[in-house]
Design a protein around this motif. Structure first.
Motif, PDB file in Angstrom:
ATOM      1  N   LEU A 238      37.617  36.979  43.406  1.00 21.25           N
ATOM      2  CA  LEU A 238      38.895  36.366  43.075  1.00 21.25           C
ATOM      3  C   LEU A 238      39.754  37.312  42.240  1.00 21.25           C
ATOM      4  O   LEU A 238      40.968  37.434  42.471  1.00 21.25           O
ATOM      5  N   ILE A 239      39.138  38.007  41.290  1.00 24.89           N
ATOM      6  CA  ILE A 239      39.873  38.962  40.465  1.00 24.89           C
ATOM      7  C   ILE A 239      40.440  40.079  41.349  1.00 24.89           C
ATOM      8  O   ILE A 239      41.600  40.491  41.192  1.00 24.89           O
ATOM      9  N   GLY A 240      39.631  40.570  42.283  1.00 23.76           N
ATOM     10  CA  GLY A 240      40.116  41.597  43.201  1.00 23.76           C
ATOM     11  C   GLY A 240      41.261  41.112  44.059  1.00 23.76           C
ATOM     12  O   GLY A 240      42.252  41.832  44.266  1.00 23.76           O
ATOM     13  N   ALA A 241      41.158  39.879  44.560  1.00 23.35           N
ATOM     14  CA  ALA A 241      42.224  39.331  45.413  1.00 23.35           C
ATOM     15  C   ALA A 241      43.517  39.147  44.634  1.00 23.35           C
ATOM     16  O   ALA A 241      44.603  39.477  45.128  1.00 23.35           O
ATOM     17  N   LEU A 242      43.418  38.637  43.406  1.00 18.61           N
ATOM     18  CA  LEU A 242      44.618  38.445  42.596  1.00 18.61           C
ATOM     19  C   LEU A 242      45.256  39.781  42.242  1.00 18.61           C
ATOM     20  O   LEU A 242      46.484  39.923  42.263  1.00 18.61           O
ATOM     21  N   GLY A 243      44.426  40.775  41.913  1.00 21.87           N
ATOM     22  CA  GLY A 243      44.962  42.098  41.628  1.00 21.87           C
ATOM     23  C   GLY A 243      45.660  42.697  42.837  1.00 21.87           C
ATOM     24  O   GLY A 243      46.713  43.333  42.714  1.00 21.87           O
TER      25      GLY A 243
END
Length: 261
Positions: A238-243
């Motif tokens: 999720l952190i990767g997708a948001l970034g």
């Protein structure tokens, strides 16, 4: 000939869409193979495999808890980025306009920017206490340098005739900055902001391990403490997708500005 060219163009367009998905599929297969190999030696690695991770991710995104952490993290990113722009742009303009200021501050800025923002974590907590304040400081410190340097580079590349024209019409220093310099370097400022977003997003997670009670960094620590390893991997995705989305948004704004100007 026209039909062949159109077919070739359509094929190239289809390949551009296909290759990113092929790359993601290859990474997914490597992830699955690695988890299978590790599970043979370390059974707990099964929790990090793709299927349990995506199951946990589906549970996370349909719940309200993770979005509470996400919104707090995005708020901190916004505040840190605003502070970086608020300090970086004026300092960058001053650096680009006044040679004496650039010579006096250049070594200091270069020295400070080479210090990892996370090195300041203990000092930030001692001075600012626990909570959001040290997180804001760390994020702003990480993000200010690309904004400052891009702004200074933009000022240095301005057409000197613009400044001469401003002087010829008796423009004040403030009017020159607001009416000539800032509009002329907006593209460079946006480039710095885009770079700053990438840096600030990377620093966010460890910065949120500073005694805060919510945020994506806190959530990572919480899943570790609860031994919820599938949720931990889901949070990483999720952190990767948001970034990725933040960077895509910054690139879109930058491209739209260049296109409109």
């Amino acid at each position: 000939m026209a039909g062949a060219a159109a077919g070739k163009k359509a094929g190239g367009r289809g390949l551009r869409w296909l290759l990113p998905w092929a790359g993601l599929l290859a990474v997914g297969l490597l992830w699955w193979a690695g988890s299978v190999a590790l599970t043979a030696r370390t059974p707990i690695a099964a929790a990090f495999a793709p299927w349990p991770t995506f199951q946990a991710l589906a549970g996370l995104v349909t719940g309200a808890d993770i979005w509470h952490h996400t919104l707090l993290s995005l708020q901190r990113v916004g505040v840190g980025l605003a502070l970086a722009i608020g300090f970086g742009v004026p300092l960058g303009v001053a650096t680009g306009l006044w040679r004496g200021f650039a010579q006096a501050t250049g070594p200091v800025f270069q020295f400070l920017r080479m210090i990892s923002p996370l090195s300041w974590m203990p000092i930030a907590v001692m001075v600012l206490g626990v909570g959001d304040a040290p997180v804001y400081f760390l994020l702003a410190f990480a993000a200010v340098w690309p904004v400052l340097l891009s702004t200074a580079a933009g000022v240095a590349q301005l057409d000197p005739n613009w400044l001469l024209l401003a002087r010829s019409v008796s423009a004040t220093g403030r009017e020159t900055v607001w009416r000539v310099i800032l509009p002329g370097i907006t593209a460079q400022i946006l480039t710095g902001v885009r770079l700053a977003i990438g840096i600030i997003w990377i620093v966010l997670v460890p910065a949120e391990m500073l005694g805060v009670s919510a945020g994506l960094g806190y959530f990572i620590l919480d899943t570790r403490d609860r031994l919820a390893y599938s949720e931990l991997m889901a949070a990483i995705l999720l952190i990767g997708a948001l970034g990725f989305l933040l960077d895509h948004l910054a690139r879109w704004v930058h491209a739209r500005w260049l296109h409109s100007s």
